[in-house]
Scaffold this motif. Sequence first.
Motif, PDB file in Angstrom:
ATOM      1  N   ALA A 121       0.816  -1.359   0.120  1.00  0.00           N
ATOM      2  CA  ALA A 121      -0.227   0.130   0.134  1.00  0.00           C
ATOM      3  C   ALA A 121       0.799   1.376  -0.059  1.00  0.00           C
ATOM      4  CB  ALA A 121      -0.880  -0.133   1.198  1.00  0.00           C
ATOM      5  N   GLY A 122       2.049   1.356   0.802  1.00  0.00           N
ATOM      6  CA  GLY A 122       2.742   2.412   0.752  1.00  0.00           C
ATOM      7  C   GLY A 122       3.457   2.758  -0.675  1.00  0.00           C
ATOM      8  N   THR A 123       3.800   1.540  -1.141  1.00  0.00           N
ATOM      9  CA  THR A 123       4.193   2.016  -2.642  1.00  0.00           C
ATOM     10  C   THR A 123       3.503   2.898  -3.653  1.00  0.00           C
ATOM     11  OG1 THR A 123       5.415  -0.430  -2.915  1.00  0.00           O
ATOM     12  CG2 THR A 123       5.175   0.767  -4.758  1.00  0.00           C
ATOM     13  N   ARG A 124       2.090   2.517  -3.394  1.00  0.00           N
ATOM     14  CA  ARG A 124       1.154   3.439  -4.136  1.00  0.00           C
ATOM     15  C   ARG A 124       0.605   4.550  -3.354  1.00  0.00           C
ATOM     16  NH1 ARG A 124      -0.064  -1.997  -5.221  1.00  0.00           N
ATOM     17  NH2 ARG A 124       0.163  -2.631  -7.520  1.00  0.00           N
ATOM     18  N   ALA A 125       1.255   4.798  -2.247  1.00  0.00           N
ATOM     19  CA  ALA A 125       0.528   5.925  -1.218  1.00  0.00           C
ATOM     20  C   ALA A 125       0.564   7.214  -1.991  1.00  0.00           C
ATOM     21  CB  ALA A 125       1.454   5.974   0.053  1.00  0.00           C
ATOM     22  N   LEU A 132      -5.479  13.688  -4.434  1.00  0.00           N
ATOM     23  CA  LEU A 132      -5.525  14.147  -3.392  1.00  0.00           C
ATOM     24  C   LEU A 132      -4.294  15.178  -2.915  1.00  0.00           C
ATOM     25  CD1 LEU A 132      -7.225  14.155  -0.412  1.00  0.00           C
ATOM     26  CD2 LEU A 132      -5.703  12.050  -0.188  1.00  0.00           C
ATOM     27  N   VAL A 133      -3.199  14.546  -3.315  1.00  0.00           N
ATOM     28  CA  VAL A 133      -1.976  15.437  -3.237  1.00  0.00           C
ATOM     29  C   VAL A 133      -2.224  16.807  -3.862  1.00  0.00           C
ATOM     30  CG1 VAL A 133       0.478  15.196  -3.649  1.00  0.00           C
ATOM     31  CG2 VAL A 133      -0.750  13.315  -2.683  1.00  0.00           C
ATOM     32  N   ALA A 141       3.445  12.578   4.463  1.00  0.00           N
ATOM     33  CA  ALA A 141       3.677  11.360   5.167  1.00  0.00           C
ATOM     34  C   ALA A 141       2.439  10.910   5.601  1.00  0.00           C
ATOM     35  CB  ALA A 141       4.698  11.884   6.238  1.00  0.00           C
ATOM     36  N   ALA A 142       1.511  11.803   5.880  1.00  0.00           N
ATOM     37  CA  ALA A 142      -0.079  11.274   6.223  1.00  0.00           C
ATOM     38  C   ALA A 142      -0.472  10.022   5.620  1.00  0.00           C
ATOM     39  CB  ALA A 142      -1.086  12.381   6.220  1.00  0.00           C
ATOM     40  N   LEU A 143      -0.008  10.002   4.291  1.00  0.00           N
ATOM     41  CA  LEU A 143      -0.608   8.739   3.318  1.00  0.00           C
ATOM     42  C   LEU A 143      -0.136   7.484   3.647  1.00  0.00           C
ATOM     43  CD1 LEU A 143      -1.033  10.868  -0.090  1.00  0.00           C
ATOM     44  CD2 LEU A 143      -2.982  10.357   1.642  1.00  0.00           C
ATOM     45  N   PRO A 144       1.151   7.379   3.433  1.00  0.00           N
ATOM     46  CA  PRO A 144       1.878   6.157   4.062  1.00  0.00           C
ATOM     47  C   PRO A 144       1.680   5.712   5.313  1.00  0.00           C
ATOM     48  CG  PRO A 144       3.678   7.863   3.496  1.00  0.00           C
ATOM     49  CD  PRO A 144       2.269   8.484   3.112  1.00  0.00           C
ATOM     50  N   ILE A 145       1.411   6.669   6.114  1.00  0.00           N
ATOM     51  CA  ILE A 145       1.124   6.386   7.530  1.00  0.00           C
ATOM     52  C   ILE A 145      -0.157   5.912   7.806  1.00  0.00           C
ATOM     53  CG2 ILE A 145       0.818   7.317  10.019  1.00  0.00           C
ATOM     54  CD1 ILE A 145       3.157   8.805   9.590  1.00  0.00           C
TER      55      ILE A 145
END
Length: 302
Positions: A121-125, A132-133, A141-145
């Motif tokens: 999931a982090g790979t495509r965060a 959204l970005v 960093a809110a996304l991968p976390i």
Amino acid sequence: MSQVLHTPPPTRAPAEGDLAALAARHGLSVSGARPSLPEYVRQLWDRRHFITAFATAKLTAQYSQAKLGQVWQVMTPLLNAAVYYFIFGVLIGTKHNVPDYVPFLVTGVFIWTFTQSSIMAGTRAISGNLGLVRALHFPRAALPISFALQQLQQLLFSMAALVVILLCFGVPVAASWLLAIPALVLQFTFNAGVSMIVARMGAKTPDLAQLMPFLLRTWMYASGVMFSISRTLEGRPEWIARLLQVNPAAVYIDLMRFALIDSFRAGSLPPHVWAAATGWAVAAGVGGFIYFWKAEETYGRG
């Protein structure tokens, strides 16, 4: 009589220093500039409610189109465990070398799935959430976390099935089960850190998402998910087993087995396993966070 034409002198383009001074004089700053590390941490903490809500929403929507809905949160790792049991336990015969093999296997699959899914999931965060970005301003960093938190929520939901399996196979409830809490905290920190690393890499190289399943599958086979590393490698050079046992995935799997399965004794753990688990968590968590922060202003551009 000749006529002299006077042309105005060419206009000099303002120097970069002049523009910077002009912007500073009027209180302007670079759009999307990377904040300082303490400020970045503060911004991330201010958006902690967004992180948890985003993770919960993603988890709810993940199986919204399936008829069984959230049941797949449990069924997916259980079906994987059933396949691994047939191939490794029955056909290859690894179950004969491990007491309580079914709890041993299911625990390994559940804990490995947590790490695997967090990294995938982090790979495509970033690359998978460009809309959204680009539309909203928030610490990226809110996304991968949040994706790592989503996988933790899914694991906790699945732990109910794991407890039932442990009890059905005669594993008693013990005080050592409480050790699962610090083990999961350390694993979540490690997963979130690695997720931030691959999120930055995946933002620049989307093809990483295609390569990652092969890397993770190789890592899984080296982490003792389906077999005991020490017993399978008996007769081989000891350093090979030690090397495999201190890899982070194997460390967190062993910690959870030690916490939940009474037949998985301390002698089955590599030396200083808690120190290794803490070291991996700190190295990945802090290192991954700083590595991701350094490219903050580049996400969603280009």
